[in-house]
Scaffold this active site. Structure first.
Site, PDB file in Angstrom:
ATOM      1  N   GLY A 112       0.921  -1.242   0.016  1.00 53.97           N
ATOM      2  CA  GLY A 112       0.036   0.239   0.087  1.00 53.97           C
ATOM      3  C   GLY A 112       0.797   1.332   0.017  1.00 53.97           C
ATOM      4  O   GLY A 112       0.415   2.269  -0.532  1.00 53.97           O
ATOM      5  N   GLU A 120       2.587  -8.375  -1.669  1.00 50.54           N
ATOM      6  CA  GLU A 120       1.179  -8.689  -1.292  1.00 50.54           C
ATOM      7  C   GLU A 120       1.276 -10.485  -1.531  1.00 50.54           C
ATOM      8  O   GLU A 120       0.740 -11.253  -0.754  1.00 50.54           O
ATOM      9  CB  GLU A 120       0.343  -8.278  -1.886  1.00 50.54           C
TER      10      GLU A 120
HETATM   11  N1  COA Z   1       1.852  -3.856   8.710  1.00 56.97           N
HETATM   12  C1  COA Z   1       2.039  -3.834  10.059  1.00 56.97           C
HETATM   13  N2  COA Z   1       3.106  -3.616  10.777  1.00 56.97           N
HETATM   14  C2  COA Z   1       4.408  -3.440  10.140  1.00 56.97           C
HETATM   15  C3  COA Z   1       4.176  -3.637   8.635  1.00 56.97           C
HETATM   16  C4  COA Z   1       3.007  -3.614   8.038  1.00 56.97           C
HETATM   17  N3  COA Z   1       2.878  -3.683   6.819  1.00 56.97           N
HETATM   18  N4  COA Z   1       5.534  -3.151   8.229  1.00 56.97           N
HETATM   19  C5  COA Z   1       6.315  -3.337   9.279  1.00 56.97           C
HETATM   20  N5  COA Z   1       5.233  -3.323  10.602  1.00 56.97           N
HETATM   21  C6  COA Z   1       6.038  -3.292  11.834  1.00 56.97           C
HETATM   22  C7  COA Z   1       6.750  -4.388  12.457  1.00 56.97           C
HETATM   23  O1  COA Z   1       5.554  -5.342  12.322  1.00 56.97           O
HETATM   24  C8  COA Z   1       7.239  -4.061  13.348  1.00 56.97           C
HETATM   25  O2  COA Z   1       6.416  -3.808  14.629  1.00 56.97           O
HETATM   26  P1  COA Z   1       6.954  -4.449  15.955  1.00 56.97           P
HETATM   27  O3  COA Z   1       8.211  -3.702  16.224  1.00 56.97           O
HETATM   28  O4  COA Z   1       5.747  -4.107  16.894  1.00 56.97           O
HETATM   29  O5  COA Z   1       7.165  -6.020  15.815  1.00 56.97           O
HETATM   30  C9  COA Z   1       7.760  -2.820  12.947  1.00 56.97           C
HETATM   31  O6  COA Z   1       6.910  -2.237  11.940  1.00 56.97           O
HETATM   32  C10 COA Z   1       9.136  -2.593  12.230  1.00 56.97           C
HETATM   33  O7  COA Z   1       9.399  -3.739  11.081  1.00 56.97           O
HETATM   34  P2  COA Z   1      10.493  -4.817  11.420  1.00 56.97           P
HETATM   35  O8  COA Z   1       9.691  -5.946  10.435  1.00 56.97           O
HETATM   36  O9  COA Z   1      10.911  -5.174  12.579  1.00 56.97           O
HETATM   37  O10 COA Z   1      11.668  -3.967  10.311  1.00 56.97           O
HETATM   38  P3  COA Z   1      12.805  -4.735   9.779  1.00 56.97           P
HETATM   39  O11 COA Z   1      13.539  -3.628   9.263  1.00 56.97           O
HETATM   40  O12 COA Z   1      13.222  -6.078  10.126  1.00 56.97           O
HETATM   41  O13 COA Z   1      11.858  -5.084   8.141  1.00 56.97           O
HETATM   42  C11 COA Z   1      10.596  -4.591   6.360  1.00 56.97           C
HETATM   43  C12 COA Z   1      11.302  -3.883   7.277  1.00 56.97           C
HETATM   44  C13 COA Z   1       9.783  -3.502   5.575  1.00 56.97           C
HETATM   45  C14 COA Z   1      11.405  -5.568   5.399  1.00 56.97           C
HETATM   46  C15 COA Z   1       9.332  -5.684   7.034  1.00 56.97           C
HETATM   47  O14 COA Z   1       8.930  -4.669   8.243  1.00 56.97           O
HETATM   48  C16 COA Z   1       8.248  -6.121   6.182  1.00 56.97           C
HETATM   49  O15 COA Z   1       8.342  -7.009   5.448  1.00 56.97           O
HETATM   50  N6  COA Z   1       7.164  -5.527   6.306  1.00 56.97           N
HETATM   51  C17 COA Z   1       5.800  -5.904   5.678  1.00 56.97           C
HETATM   52  C18 COA Z   1       6.093  -5.316   4.011  1.00 56.97           C
HETATM   53  C19 COA Z   1       4.698  -5.954   3.468  1.00 56.97           C
HETATM   54  O16 COA Z   1       4.472  -6.963   3.061  1.00 56.97           O
HETATM   55  N7  COA Z   1       4.054  -4.949   2.961  1.00 56.97           N
HETATM   56  C20 COA Z   1       2.724  -4.981   2.345  1.00 56.97           C
HETATM   57  C21 COA Z   1       1.630  -5.214   3.196  1.00 56.97           C
HETATM   58  S1  COA Z   1       0.126  -5.705   2.319  1.00 56.97           S
END
Ligand code: COA
Length: 255
Positions: free
Chosen positions: A110, A133
């Protein structure tokens, strides 16, 4: 507002998505706040250009908030996409004022869809973009399957969507997904510089140009006809009178 920050300087409004602890993920409340902010900016004569960015150095927006939709049913999933597209993503795309996305880090799911709904995008060199996604068992639901192919071509969009992978800022620029890549420090100044150039021009004509360009991407609408209509309508505006008179009087137009 709990999730966004709004600041207006020199008629440029910067809207910052501000949930850094969740990498600025778009929950329902944030989407509503953004929608309200775009509406307000559009009707505020003190705002000429809108810049959308994310808080912190890590993320623009890391996607829709996964925690919020993890237990949704089919109907709720459909409603999530339809409602979000209606109140935010389509609104950004059709905003009569230029919307620039300043991609300052992760723009995923998103987040990339929000950036793609903006009129154009500038990225800092640490930005990473993707539509992950399918790795979650869903597909992009905020216009990603439509806008990504428009911006980068069908083949590249298919690869990005199917692999769920991320591309870096330079690859995004080579794809035409972002117009410029800057250092992190220069990202907002670059957006403001471009906004400054835009603001020398007629805001009414810019709004009409946005309409005409967008018309070409709507099924069943003849973009060339929309252009003719918007072109014709320009002749009835005071901006047209000012723009042409200023040219003939060899002075800068004042819009
Ligand atoms: N929705 C909800 N929470 C999210 C999020 C999302 N799309 N993306 C990141 N967060 C949250 C994590 O759950 C984490 O929360 P917490 O500390 O309470 O556990 C916090 O943000 C930090 O993210 P984290 O994953 O620990 O950081 P990272 O540096 O290890 O990884 C990413 C970064 C972007 C690679 C990873 O957060 C990720 O893959 N996010 C989802 C991306 C995604 O699939 N988006 C599409 C959604 S449809």
């Amino acid at each position: 507002m709990n999730n966004i920050l709004i600041e207006t300087t020199d008629r440029i409004q910067t809207i910052t998505i501000n949930r850094p602890s969740k990498l600025n993920a778009l929950n329902k409340e944030t989407i509503l706040e953004l929608s309200n902010a775009i509406n307000a900016a559009e009707s505020d004569s003190a705002v000429r250009v809108i810049v959308l960015t994310g808080s912190g150095e890590k993320a623009f927006v890391a996607g829709a908030d996964i925690a919020e939709f993890a237990d949704f049913t089919v109907e709720q999933g459909k409603e999530l996409a339809a409602h979000g597209q209606e109140i935010l993503f389509d609104k950004v795309e059709n905003c009569s004022k230029p919307v620039i996305a300043a991609i300052n880090g992760f723009a995923l799911g998103g987040g990339l869809e929000l950036a793609m709904a903006a009129h154009f995008r500038i990225a800092s060199d640490n930005a990473r973009m993707g539509l992950p996604e399918v790795s979650l068992g869903v597909i992009p639901g905020y216009g990603g399957t439509q806008r990504l192919p428009q911006l980068v071509g069908k083949g590249r969009a298919m690869e990005m969507i199917m692999t769920a992978g991320m591309i870096d800022a330079n690859t995004a620029q080579s794809y035409g997904l972002v117009n410029h890549v800057t250092t992190q420090e220069e990202l907002l100044p670059t957006c403001y510089k471009i906004a400054g150039k835009i603001m020398r021009n007629s805001p009414v004509a810019i709004g009409a140009a946005i309409d005409a360009v967008n018309a070409g991407f709507v099924d069943g609408i003849d973009g060339y006809q929309a252009e003719i209509d918007c072109f014709g309508a320009s002749f009835g505006t005071s901006d047209f009178e000012e723009g042409t008179t200023a040219f003939l009087e060899k002075r800068k137009a004042s819009f």
